[in-house]
Scaffold this active site. Structure first.
Site, PDB file in Angstrom:
ATOM      1  N   GLU A 115      36.205  33.114  43.285  1.00  0.00           N
ATOM      2  CA  GLU A 115      36.306  34.425  43.946  1.00  0.00           C
ATOM      3  C   GLU A 115      36.736  35.494  42.940  1.00  0.00           C
ATOM      4  OE1 GLU A 115      35.262  36.649  46.626  1.00  0.00           O
ATOM      5  OE2 GLU A 115      35.649  34.734  47.598  1.00  0.00           O
ATOM      6  N   GLU A 151      31.359  41.737  39.850  1.00  0.00           N
ATOM      7  CA  GLU A 151      31.063  42.932  40.634  1.00  0.00           C
ATOM      8  C   GLU A 151      31.605  44.191  39.966  1.00  0.00           C
ATOM      9  OE1 GLU A 151      32.684  42.131  44.501  1.00  0.00           O
ATOM     10  OE2 GLU A 151      30.940  40.949  45.116  1.00  0.00           O
ATOM     11  N   TYR A 153      50.537  40.768  32.531  1.00  0.00           N
ATOM     12  CA  TYR A 153      49.182  41.301  32.702  1.00  0.00           C
ATOM     13  C   TYR A 153      48.369  40.419  33.651  1.00  0.00           C
ATOM     14  CZ  TYR A 153      50.053  44.512  28.834  1.00  0.00           C
ATOM     15  OH  TYR A 153      50.556  45.494  28.028  1.00  0.00           O
ATOM     16  N   GLU A 183      40.431  43.273  47.022  1.00  0.00           N
ATOM     17  CA  GLU A 183      39.323  42.402  47.419  1.00  0.00           C
ATOM     18  C   GLU A 183      39.679  41.613  48.679  1.00  0.00           C
ATOM     19  OE1 GLU A 183      36.279  42.399  46.054  1.00  0.00           O
ATOM     20  OE2 GLU A 183      36.942  43.972  44.685  1.00  0.00           O
ATOM     21  N   LYS A 239      25.119  40.038  40.743  1.00  0.00           N
ATOM     22  CA  LYS A 239      26.106  39.993  41.835  1.00  0.00           C
ATOM     23  C   LYS A 239      25.782  38.878  42.822  1.00  0.00           C
ATOM     24  CE  LYS A 239      27.791  44.749  42.047  1.00  0.00           C
ATOM     25  NZ  LYS A 239      27.971  45.894  42.953  1.00  0.00           N
ATOM     26  N   ASP A 240      24.500  38.694  43.125  1.00  0.00           N
ATOM     27  CA  ASP A 240      24.103  37.640  44.061  1.00  0.00           C
ATOM     28  C   ASP A 240      24.412  36.252  43.506  1.00  0.00           C
ATOM     29  OD1 ASP A 240      23.215  39.629  45.740  1.00  0.00           O
ATOM     30  OD2 ASP A 240      21.076  39.250  45.414  1.00  0.00           O
TER      31      ASP A 240
END
Length: 139
Positions: free
Chosen positions: A82, A89, A29, A41, A108-109
């Site tokens: 990341e 996100e 997984y 991404e 998100k920022d």
């Protein structure tokens, strides 16, 4: 009341989410998640390319084990940030149904800011390790 119970029994059950049964299932997984992030991404692909280039440079300059460890840990932090940003996100998009909301934007920022800070620190670490090696190479 009786009707409510009958209606509930007729609604389709959601698939049961269960704990992983063994280490290898958990590993599968986790690898699936990494693969998903890599495919979906773009920035993770850039970060992994940077990691490969840093490792090639470390090999070329025959760095000490201590410098290798610092570089590996620094790269791992950037990749983990990341991935964390990606998680934030996707969860925000899921919760908001991809509709704009000022709090969602702030979350998100902030997550993106974490990636930026870790990336800037990685550049500083890289400069501290590689600039002396490059100067020695040319002298």
């Amino acid at each position: 009341m009786l009707m409510d119970l009958k209606e509930r029994k007729q609604t389709p059950e959601l698939p049961k989410v269960d704990k992983n049964h063994n280490f290898f299932e958990s590993m599968g997984y986790a690898l699936s998640g990494i693969r998903f992030a890599f495919v979906h991404e773009r920035n993770i692909r850039y970060q992994l390319l940077g990691l490969v280039l840093v490792m090639l440079a470390a090999y070329y300059f025959n760095l000490s084990i201590e410098k290798w460890l610092i570089l590996i840990l620094t790269c791992a932090i950037v990749i983990c940030m990341e991935i964390t940003n990606t998680i934030a996100e996707w969860i925000i998009d899921l919760v908001t149904d991809q509709q704009y909301h000022p709090i969602a934007k702030n979350v998100k920022d902030v997550a993106a800011g974490g990636v930026l800070i870790s990336s800037m620190m990685a550049v500083i670490v890289g400069l501290l390790i590689f600039v002396p090696e490059i100067l020695l190479f040319f002298h």
